[in-house]
Design an enzyme around this catalytic site. Structure first.
Site, PDB file in Angstrom:
ATOM      1  N   GLY A 118       0.829  -1.211   0.000  1.00  0.00           N
ATOM      2  CA  GLY A 118       0.000   0.000   0.000  1.00  0.00           C
ATOM      3  C   GLY A 118       0.854   1.248   0.000  1.00  0.00           C
ATOM      4  O   GLY A 118       2.090   1.180   0.040  1.00  0.00           O
ATOM      5  N   GLY A 120       2.664   3.424   1.559  1.00  0.00           N
ATOM      6  CA  GLY A 120       3.262   3.519   2.893  1.00  0.00           C
ATOM      7  C   GLY A 120       3.818   4.889   3.177  1.00  0.00           C
ATOM      8  O   GLY A 120       4.073   5.250   4.329  1.00  0.00           O
ATOM      9  N   ARG A 121       4.034   5.651   2.128  1.00  0.00           N
ATOM     10  CA  ARG A 121       4.554   7.013   2.331  1.00  0.00           C
ATOM     11  C   ARG A 121       4.069   7.944   1.231  1.00  0.00           C
ATOM     12  O   ARG A 121       4.646   9.005   1.010  1.00  0.00           O
ATOM     13  CB  ARG A 121       6.073   7.003   2.378  1.00  0.00           C
ATOM     14  N   LYS A 140       4.925  12.185  -2.192  1.00  0.00           N
ATOM     15  CA  LYS A 140       5.695  11.002  -1.791  1.00  0.00           C
ATOM     16  C   LYS A 140       6.671  11.402  -0.690  1.00  0.00           C
ATOM     17  O   LYS A 140       7.479  12.314  -0.884  1.00  0.00           O
ATOM     18  CB  LYS A 140       6.456  10.427  -2.996  1.00  0.00           C
ATOM     19  N   GLY A 153       7.418   6.428   6.733  1.00  0.00           N
ATOM     20  CA  GLY A 153       6.567   7.263   5.884  1.00  0.00           C
ATOM     21  C   GLY A 153       7.308   8.380   5.177  1.00  0.00           C
ATOM     22  O   GLY A 153       6.709   9.191   4.478  1.00  0.00           O
ATOM     23  N   ASP A 279       4.139  -4.418  -7.423  1.00  0.00           N
ATOM     24  CA  ASP A 279       3.574  -3.195  -6.830  1.00  0.00           C
ATOM     25  C   ASP A 279       4.224  -1.945  -7.424  1.00  0.00           C
ATOM     26  O   ASP A 279       3.793  -0.829  -7.137  1.00  0.00           O
ATOM     27  CB  ASP A 279       3.732  -3.200  -5.298  1.00  0.00           C
ATOM     28  N   ASN A 280       5.249  -2.121  -8.235  1.00  0.00           N
ATOM     29  CA  ASN A 280       5.885  -0.985  -8.899  1.00  0.00           C
ATOM     30  C   ASN A 280       5.578  -0.974 -10.392  1.00  0.00           C
ATOM     31  O   ASN A 280       6.287  -0.330 -11.167  1.00  0.00           O
ATOM     32  CB  ASN A 280       7.399  -1.014  -8.676  1.00  0.00           C
ATOM     33  N   ASP A 289       7.759   4.796  -9.476  1.00  0.00           N
ATOM     34  CA  ASP A 289       8.566   4.450  -8.304  1.00  0.00           C
ATOM     35  C   ASP A 289      10.052   4.356  -8.627  1.00  0.00           C
ATOM     36  O   ASP A 289      10.639   3.271  -8.681  1.00  0.00           O
ATOM     37  CB  ASP A 289       8.068   3.158  -7.643  1.00  0.00           C
TER      38      ASP A 289
END
Ligand code: AMP
Ligand code: MG
Length: 517
Positions: A118, A120-121, A140, A153, A279-280, A289
């Site tokens: 998720g 996260g930051r 970000k 974070g 996830d990227n 990312d």
């Protein structure tokens, strides 16, 4: 930079590596005229995200602002330079109409199912309408979210500078990517291998949805949410798929094709992403990312840019296959909607034709070959070119740029000077020269100069800008931004244009970039 032992996960999950910053209730700012926010992603509902309070960044200051993206978003540069904008994009105060949220996703990291991840930051502020369509605006490094796990974070200045510059560089190279609006810094301390300072990149994209968003709902057997997400993506970003007999298979095929185009773009400029976890991977086929990425210096096909990637899973020459593997994960995730295995496999097949075609088209342009590809099979020439570069580990960017002038005696000599094995060069040059002679030299050169960049964000250039910024000199960042936004221009107005486009210094080989960011 010190090397980092272990994987990204080990770093993040080590409590000693984290530093928690205080929460605070943000005040609300006034919006500049004409800035109307909406947020289509939020309409997906609470299963997809958590509303996110802002986590203030201590005494933020501007590091850089990108006028090109400000224009695209319809933000005046005067407003963007204001203290208000700084507060907003450091995550300290809310712009009216924004409803910040962090989204939930999952993913495969380094080939293993990693479960829930998720934002996260990252904090999504909302979406601005532009003539090019909606653009989501995300901070970000804006503080902890429910998906931070053991992370703090935050993002450090060094990695934020790299993301800010590289996403703009990729855009200018004609490669699909998220973009960066601005970069705010703070003297707040962030613990990584060493104590560093924090920064927040404001980035934009039509959507930040990743393959991992689909995997998240599929693995949890939440098929209603999976369908809602797929319908959302089709309706907003792939409307043509709606008319297909099987819209979800059509979506998988469309994403496979965009990802194939993306890989052709990366490979053609020598870009290594470094962390191609699912996830990227953007559902829109964007580069997303920016972490331990690198543009190749010498052409070493097996180059591994990420110090944390001990197995070389994400080596430069493995990227196209890894993208296919990731698409397979997406196909697996979509299977409850596609229903028939055969249809999913068929949709993925398109990658295998689109990728080589897209790569060939890019490499033919790099070689200056204009005439109809159907009349001539250039595959052997392309392969022998890459083999020659690999055998002698020739500097990738410099080779292609010098090749633009191959048709003149001086230009040919400049290319030859790159090679120690002259007989190997001459054999290849005879093959290439014969083919190049069939092209209109002026048109061919023009195409090559617009295809083979003079400037890419080599690691050492990023590193020089980072070191200056760590001493509060941000001028190198702005200079690089300008050069990387027009990488095909000569930039002879800059006293150091030759250094910026030259061979890397010896110390560049010692730069170690890991997942730590
Ligand atoms: P990455 O390897 O950077 O793509 O990150 C993988 C996951 O870890 C994502 O869910 C990120 O949001 C999260 N993450 C990475 N760094 C941090 C951090 N410093 N704080 C919180 N979450 C993080
Ligand atoms: Mg990530």
């Amino acid at each position: 930079m010190p090397a980092l032992a272990g994987t990204c996960d080990q770093v993040r999950d080590n409590p000693a590596m984290t530093l928690t910053l205080p929460d605070a209730a943000p005040d609300t700012l006034t919006n500049p005229v004409g800035m109307a926010w909406n947020n289509r992603f939020a309409s997906l509902g609470p299963d997809f995200y958590t509303p996110q309070p802002m986590r203030p960044l201590g005494q933020p200051y501007w590091i850089s602002r990108n006028a090109a993206v400000a224009r695209e978003l319809g933000l005046g540069s005067d407003w963007l330079a204001s203290a208000e904008a700084l507060e907003a994009f450091a995550g300290n105060r809310l712009l009216p109409g924004t409803a910040p949220l962090a989204s939930v996703y999952s993913g495969h990291q380094f080939g293993q199912w990693a479960g829930q991840l998720g934002d996260g930051r990252a904090t999504l502020l909302g979406e601005l309408q532009t003539p090019q369509g909606g653009r989501e605006v995300q901070l970000k490094g804006a503080g902890m979210t429910p998906y931070s796990r053991m992370g703090d974070g935050r993002a450090v200045l060094r990695s934020s500078i790299r993301e800010y510059l590289c996403s703009e560089a990729m855009h200018a190279l004609g490669i699909a990517t998220t973009r960066a609006l601005c970069l705010a810094g703070s003297d707040d301390r962030v613990r990584r291998e060493e104590i560093e300072t924090a920064a927040v990149v404001t980035r934009t994209a039509p959507s930040f949805i990743r393959f991992g968003h689909f995997e998240h709902f599929s693995y949890a057997d939440q098929h209603a949410q999976l369908r809602t997400l797929a319908d959302f993506v089709i309706d907003h970003f792939y409307p043509a798929c709606r008319d297909a007999t099987q819209p979800y298979a059509a979506l998988l095929q469309a994403v496979s094709e965009r990802t194939a185009e993306l890989m052709a773009g990366w490979q053609s400029v020598g870009f290594c992403h470094g962390v191609m976890n699912t996830d990227n991977m953007s559902i829109l086929g964007l580069t997303i990312d920016y972490g331990p990425f690198q543009f190749l210096d010498a052409f070493v096909p097996g180059h591994i840019c990420n110090q944390s990637d001990s197995q070389g899973r994400y080596a430069y020459n493995k990227q196209p296959n890894i993208a296919y593997w990731n698409l397979f994960c997406l196909g697996q995730a979509l299977l409850p909607l596609i229903e028939e295995q055969e249809r999913a496999l068929e949709a993925l097949e398109s990658y295998k034709t689109v990728y080589p075609q897209a790569l060939q088209a890019r490499l033919r342009a790099k070689l200056g070959l204009l005439d109809d590809a159907a009349r001539q099979d250039d595959k052997p020439l392309i392969e022998s070119t890459l083999q020659l570069l690999a055998a002698q580990q020739i500097d990738h960017t410099i080779f292609w740029r010098r090749l633009c002038h191959f048709h003149t005696p001086a230009g040919r000599e400049a290319v030859r000077d790159l090679f120690l094995d002259r007989p190997a060069f001459e054999a290849w040059a005879a093959q290439y020269g014969a083919r190049r002679d069939q092209q209109d030299p002026a048109v061919s050169t023009r195409l090559m100069l617009a295809t083979n960049p003079k400037f890419v964000l080599r690691n050492h250039l990023g590193e020089q800008a980072i070191r200056a910024a760590q001493h509060k000199d941000f001028s190198e960042i702005d200079k690089l931004l300008k050069v990387l936004q027009s990488p095909f221009d000569e930039h002879e107005e800059l006293a150091d244009h030759a250094a910026l486009s030259g061979f890397p210094p010896d110390w560049a080989a010692d730069i170690e970039i890991s997942c730590s960011s």
